[in-house]
Scaffold this motif. Sequence first.
Motif, PDB file in Angstrom:
ATOM      1  N   GLY A   1       0.785  -1.229   0.000  1.00  0.00           N
ATOM      2  CA  GLY A   1       0.000   0.000   0.000  1.00  0.00           C
ATOM      3  C   GLY A   1       0.813   1.272   0.000  1.00  0.00           C
ATOM      4  N   VAL A   2       2.133   1.145   0.138  1.00  0.00           N
ATOM      5  CA  VAL A   2       3.023   2.306   0.162  1.00  0.00           C
ATOM      6  C   VAL A   2       3.565   2.556  -1.245  1.00  0.00           C
ATOM      7  N   ALA A   3       3.290   3.743  -1.771  1.00  0.00           N
ATOM      8  CA  ALA A   3       3.700   4.085  -3.129  1.00  0.00           C
ATOM      9  C   ALA A   3       5.103   4.655  -3.192  1.00  0.00           C
ATOM     10  N   GLY A   4       5.677   4.974  -2.052  1.00  0.00           N
ATOM     11  CA  GLY A   4       7.013   5.541  -2.017  1.00  0.00           C
ATOM     12  C   GLY A   4       7.314   6.065  -0.632  1.00  0.00           C
ATOM     13  N   LEU A   5       8.562   6.437  -0.422  1.00  0.00           N
ATOM     14  CA  LEU A   5       8.998   7.005   0.845  1.00  0.00           C
ATOM     15  C   LEU A   5       9.599   8.375   0.605  1.00  0.00           C
ATOM     16  N   MET A   6       9.336   9.298   1.521  1.00  0.00           N
ATOM     17  CA  MET A   6       9.874  10.657   1.436  1.00  0.00           C
ATOM     18  C   MET A   6      10.798  10.893   2.618  1.00  0.00           C
ATOM     19  N   LEU A   7      11.992  11.377   2.316  1.00  0.00           N
ATOM     20  CA  LEU A   7      12.988  11.638   3.358  1.00  0.00           C
ATOM     21  C   LEU A   7      13.123  13.129   3.596  1.00  0.00           C
ATOM     22  N   PRO A   8      12.806  13.615   4.794  1.00  0.00           N
ATOM     23  CA  PRO A   8      13.031  15.028   5.108  1.00  0.00           C
ATOM     24  C   PRO A   8      14.501  15.287   5.398  1.00  0.00           C
ATOM     25  N   LYS A   9      14.900  16.547   5.280  1.00  0.00           N
ATOM     26  CA  LYS A   9      16.277  16.967   5.578  1.00  0.00           C
ATOM     27  C   LYS A   9      17.302  16.165   4.767  1.00  0.00           C
ATOM     28  N   ALA A  10      16.938  15.766   3.562  1.00  0.00           N
ATOM     29  CA  ALA A  10      17.874  15.034   2.703  1.00  0.00           C
ATOM     30  C   ALA A  10      18.985  15.972   2.255  1.00  0.00           C
ATOM     31  N   GLU A  11      20.230  15.485   2.286  1.00  0.00           N
ATOM     32  CA  GLU A  11      21.352  16.361   1.949  1.00  0.00           C
ATOM     33  C   GLU A  11      22.373  15.728   0.998  1.00  0.00           C
ATOM     34  N   ARG A  12      22.399  14.414   0.891  1.00  0.00           N
ATOM     35  CA  ARG A  12      23.426  13.784   0.056  1.00  0.00           C
ATOM     36  C   ARG A  12      22.915  12.429  -0.439  1.00  0.00           C
ATOM     37  N   ALA A  13      23.536  11.943  -1.494  1.00  0.00           N
ATOM     38  CA  ALA A  13      23.102  10.682  -2.090  1.00  0.00           C
ATOM     39  C   ALA A  13      23.204   9.526  -1.110  1.00  0.00           C
ATOM     40  N   SER A  14      24.221   9.538  -0.276  1.00  0.00           N
ATOM     41  CA  SER A  14      24.424   8.432   0.659  1.00  0.00           C
ATOM     42  C   SER A  14      23.292   8.302   1.669  1.00  0.00           C
ATOM     43  N   ASP A  15      22.504   9.368   1.865  1.00  0.00           N
ATOM     44  CA  ASP A  15      21.371   9.299   2.784  1.00  0.00           C
ATOM     45  C   ASP A  15      20.348   8.251   2.345  1.00  0.00           C
ATOM     46  N   PHE A  16      20.355   7.899   1.068  1.00  0.00           N
ATOM     47  CA  PHE A  16      19.302   7.055   0.505  1.00  0.00           C
ATOM     48  C   PHE A  16      19.718   5.605   0.289  1.00  0.00           C
ATOM     49  N   VAL A  17      20.970   5.276   0.550  1.00  0.00           N
ATOM     50  CA  VAL A  17      21.447   3.934   0.219  1.00  0.00           C
ATOM     51  C   VAL A  17      20.646   2.862   0.952  1.00  0.00           C
ATOM     52  N   ALA A  18      20.532   2.980   2.275  1.00  0.00           N
ATOM     53  CA  ALA A  18      19.802   1.972   3.051  1.00  0.00           C
ATOM     54  C   ALA A  18      18.317   1.976   2.707  1.00  0.00           C
ATOM     55  N   MET A  19      17.731   3.153   2.492  1.00  0.00           N
ATOM     56  CA  MET A  19      16.318   3.233   2.120  1.00  0.00           C
ATOM     57  C   MET A  19      16.078   2.548   0.790  1.00  0.00           C
ATOM     58  N   HIS A  20      16.956   2.772  -0.153  1.00  0.00           N
ATOM     59  CA  HIS A  20      16.801   2.179  -1.482  1.00  0.00           C
ATOM     60  C   HIS A  20      16.846   0.661  -1.407  1.00  0.00           C
TER      61      HIS A  20
ATOM     62  N   THR B   1      21.962  12.192  -7.514  1.00  0.00           N
ATOM     63  CA  THR B   1      22.427  10.876  -7.964  1.00  0.00           C
ATOM     64  C   THR B   1      22.025   9.769  -7.000  1.00  0.00           C
ATOM     65  N   ALA B   2      21.239  10.078  -5.977  1.00  0.00           N
ATOM     66  CA  ALA B   2      20.843   9.087  -4.975  1.00  0.00           C
ATOM     67  C   ALA B   2      20.125   7.907  -5.615  1.00  0.00           C
ATOM     68  N   PRO B   3      20.424   6.691  -5.191  1.00  0.00           N
ATOM     69  CA  PRO B   3      19.766   5.505  -5.767  1.00  0.00           C
ATOM     70  C   PRO B   3      18.271   5.503  -5.466  1.00  0.00           C
ATOM     71  N   GLY B   4      17.491   5.281  -6.508  1.00  0.00           N
ATOM     72  CA  GLY B   4      16.048   5.203  -6.343  1.00  0.00           C
ATOM     73  C   GLY B   4      15.332   6.532  -6.275  1.00  0.00           C
ATOM     74  N   LEU B   5      16.072   7.637  -6.350  1.00  0.00           N
ATOM     75  CA  LEU B   5      15.450   8.950  -6.203  1.00  0.00           C
ATOM     76  C   LEU B   5      14.585   9.277  -7.416  1.00  0.00           C
ATOM     77  N   ALA B   6      13.347   9.686  -7.160  1.00  0.00           N
ATOM     78  CA  ALA B   6      12.419  10.021  -8.229  1.00  0.00           C
ATOM     79  C   ALA B   6      12.210  11.524  -8.388  1.00  0.00           C
ATOM     80  N   ARG B   7      12.269  12.262  -7.258  1.00  0.00           N
ATOM     81  CA  ARG B   7      11.860  13.663  -7.332  1.00  0.00           C
ATOM     82  C   ARG B   7      12.351  14.435  -6.115  1.00  0.00           C
ATOM     83  N   LEU B   8      12.620  15.730  -6.318  1.00  0.00           N
ATOM     84  CA  LEU B   8      12.959  16.640  -5.238  1.00  0.00           C
ATOM     85  C   LEU B   8      11.761  17.511  -4.898  1.00  0.00           C
TER      86      LEU B   8
END
Length: 273
Positions: free
Chosen positions: A86-105, A131-138
């Motif tokens: 049921g989850v269409a995606g995840l949004m990360l607040p205070k995102a600052e660098r690509a490495s922030d998304f590695v574990a989430m991806h 360049t974060a993995p899996g990133l769709a939109r800012l």
Amino acid sequence: MTIAARSILFVPGDRAERFEKARSSGADMVVIDLEDAVLPDRKAAARNTVHDALAGLTEPRFVVRVNSLDTAWHADDVRAFAGLPGVAGLMLPKAERASDFVAMHEAAAGKPLHALVETVSAILNLADLVTAPGLARLSFGTVDFQADAGIDGDGAEIDYVRTQIVLHSRNAGLAAPVDGVSTDLTDDAALARDTDHARRFGFAGKLCVHPRQVGIVNAAFLPSDADIDWATRVIAAIDGAFGAVAVDGKLIDKPVVDRARRLLETHAAFQVG
């Protein structure tokens, strides 16, 4: 062409009775918020509330804004929601660098990830962040950014930042970005102006904090009747044409044709008219 959501409506994570109401508001995307909308002593309870509400869904309906990476709740939030259908995606607040998304991806297994750009560091790191993995939109968290930067005003004062977000998104092949909230819930004319301002700067969506904002935002991102008339005539003029073609006395080249097609595809995607 992928048509990006225009209206992105936040709903508090501890108010389960509002989740489906938010979906019925006409918003293109509903974000269940576990961050700003939930007090610290209610974070765990809110996570459980959202999980219970979404666990039975078999198709993606909601994006979940998890808590930021530097909090004690972040990892548990990601584990709770990354695998739910049921989850269409995840949004990360205070995102600052690509490495922030590695574990989430890795946890999200292909679900789209959304970055809220809310700090000076994020803007200075945009080339890396996109360049974060899996990133769709800012999405531009204008209120928090102003506070972090010491800037008073969300118009011309931060238009340079808006341009940077649009250009970096485009260069990385991301969807056109989302502009920040308009906090005055009583001034519809101001909301329409704010949304049109964002559209002209290259944004394709706007964050909403109340359902009454949704219709105004959706309308502002639609092509006008004049745009559709022009685009229709452009496409008709090039159909089977050879050599130079003009519409309204102006020569048509590939960028003009591409813009006309985007306008018509957006018009069709939202079933206008």
